[in-house]
Scaffold this motif. Structure first.
Motif, PDB file in Angstrom:
ATOM      1  N   VAL A  14       0.839  -1.199   0.000  1.00  0.00           N
ATOM      2  CA  VAL A  14       0.000   0.000   0.000  1.00  0.00           C
ATOM      3  C   VAL A  14       0.877   1.254   0.000  1.00  0.00           C
ATOM      4  N   LEU A  86      -5.057  -0.882  -6.347  1.00  0.00           N
ATOM      5  CA  LEU A  86      -4.049  -1.805  -5.835  1.00  0.00           C
ATOM      6  C   LEU A  86      -3.760  -2.915  -6.847  1.00  0.00           C
ATOM      7  N   ASN A 214      -6.280  -4.373   0.506  1.00  0.00           N
ATOM      8  CA  ASN A 214      -5.171  -5.214   0.088  1.00  0.00           C
ATOM      9  C   ASN A 214      -5.232  -6.577   0.764  1.00  0.00           C
ATOM     10  N   ARG A 217      -7.581  -8.488  -1.338  1.00  0.00           N
ATOM     11  CA  ARG A 217      -6.936  -8.841  -2.609  1.00  0.00           C
ATOM     12  C   ARG A 217      -6.054 -10.073  -2.437  1.00  0.00           C
TER      13      ARG A 217
END
Length: 227
Positions: A14, A86, A214, A217
């Motif tokens: 990030v 992202l 994230n 993800r």
């Protein structure tokens, strides 16, 4: 299968995206920051003037409910764009308009429906004990992102509202503690943001929310068979 990344790795990814792009990230979360500030001010005013609030309790509850739904849609709009960002760090997008993308979605009410159902379920579990309610809230934490991915694939209408909650529960199986500790790791930053009279939240909210995106993800990448 992709191995699950550590908290440090998730945060570093990030930070890499945010490097040189803090302005874009702050604009992406600008309206949620404003809403959180206004909501806090509204609640403070109600506490300072309880008699006035009690006289208009029905209208106050309606206003709070509307603000809550608007906050959810704006916050998730930003989170969804953050997830896209992202996944594709070079993605070009307009941060301000991205904060309202769910309002352009004709199925925006499904997000509200998912939120209402999950809130009821967590409440019912909390009636047993506090701990079961916390565990279920962790289990359901990825339901919005799951909706986003399935919606992007054109499959959203193939699932009922409860299905998103069920899929989140499956996705979080064995990962609830990881998510809980990841949230705890931001406590120091939240304290710092508070003692700076809230100014620190301008940077913390994008960083925190993008880290949570994230986490999802990475979770999906390592469990592609679930979604």
């Amino acid at each position: 299968m992709i191995n699950n990344k550590t908290r440090s790795q998730l945060k570093q990814e990030v930070k890499t995206v945010l490097r040189g792009n803090w302005g874009k990230a702050i604009l992406l979360y600008l309206f949620i920051l404003i809403l959180l500030f206004l909501t806090g001010s509204y609640n403070s005013a109600s506490n300072l003037m309880p008699n006035l609030a009690n006289q208009n309790i029905f209208s106050s509850e309606i206003i709070s409910l509307i603000i809550s739904f608007i906050t959810i849609l704006i916050g998730l709009s930003a989170n969804f764009r953050a997830l896209d960002w992202l996944r594709e760090p070079t993605l070009q997008f307009k941060p301000i308009s991205s904060s309202f993308q769910l309002f352009k979605n004709p199925d925006w009410y499904r997000i509200i429906g998912i939120d209402i159902i999950s809130t009821i379920l967590v409440f019912l579990w909390s009636l047993l004990l506090i701990i079961p309610g916390i565990i279920k809230s962790l289990s359901y934490s990825q339901m919005y992102f799951i909706y986003k991915d399935l919606s992007d694939q054109g499959k959203a209408k193939d699932y009922s509202l409860i299905d998103y909650i069920t899929q989140s529960r499956k996705l979080m199986n064995g990962h609830k503690m990881d998510y809980f500790i990841l949230n705890l790791s931001f406590i120091g930053w939240f304290i710092l943001a508070v003692i700076t009279f809230g100014i620190g939240f301008i940077w913390l909210i994008p960083y925190y929310r993008m880290t949570m995106a994230n986490f999802y993800r990475n979770l999906v990448d390592s469990q592609s068979q679930v979604i």
